[in-house]
Design an enzyme around this catalytic site. Sequence first.
Site: not given
Length: 379
Positions: A37, A266
């Site tokens: 999965k 940032y």
Amino acid sequence: MRPTRAEVNLAHLRHNLRVLERGLTGATKPQIWGVLKADAYGHGAPAVARTLERAGIPGLCVALLEEAIELRDAGIRLPILVMGGYYGPRRDGFEEIIARDLVPVVYDAGQIERLASVVRLEQRGRVGVHLKVDTGMGRLGAASSEIEAVLATLAKHPEVKLDGLMTHLACADADDLGVTIEQMRLFGEIEQRAKSFGLTPRVRHASNSAAMLRLPAALLDIVRPGVALFGISPCAGLAPDLKPVIRVRSEIVALRTIAKGDRIGYGHTWQASRESVVATVPMGYADGLSRQLSNRGAALVRGQRAPIAGAVSMDLTMLDVTDVPGARLGDEVVFLGTQDGPLGRGTISAEEIAGLTGTIAWEVLTSISRRVPRFYREP
């Protein structure tokens, strides 16, 4: 093209399968059905499935119907169990299941009724299903209060055959296995209730990676390892022979010397405590590098750790390479995996990253985004 990529070592994948096979003991060894999965835990489901198919694995498991369709479209012919059990409120999901020869998981009477109507309409004879029962996870699966109605619905629809009975273990990786032992006891009770309706499943399964490594009583007929196939032990100290399968690397694309006191990134969250050399690398949080590694994590350059300097950006990350002698443009940078370099050998594991970011290794692997191309190695 940017140099960021994930390298998937298929030899390590096969090695891990053999390690898990050797760990299965007893007169009747269960089959291993690999859980692929979430794009095979971020490793690329089609390539992983092809490798496991060639290695002789008898079956595969996925969460979503879409994941199973992707594998069929890639030419995978193995039985594929669709564990999520959601096929839509109409019949088209079950039509896909039948057309592509997939193995559906069901857990309520309505699903069984819809599947039975599709089987009759398409005159397909009988279709095998695996019934999922809830023994303590509390997500999907027929609950104890519903099991009688679900079994009765199965019994009245001979075109839907109970081929498998399954559950999912909630605490198989916990220090105390009491919850898991109780889940297995309840599972045994439900199996007996099924037999009272004339329903005898051909196979039973409950074990994930942790249970198959820790609890022989939970092995049953099939085991469903997921993360262990990719070299991650679900419990510290278990299966130390497992080898990580994926390695994530990039390269230095810019180098800059900054003065003591300069701030970068940032929010200007990193300030140089001395004259420093900063490397910029084209990998960021859009690629799966957690922003929580800002000013906390590290990468490997020339075999040595280099701290992440400042905030991880969407597409770029900066490293303090002041203490990495000889760092230069084009040097390989490893964010996950092992690097051998002129300054030594280093490793950054998924478990280490998980510890720094407050999550689990499963999430670290599945967070590697699809914009990071996978390259497959056969050493």
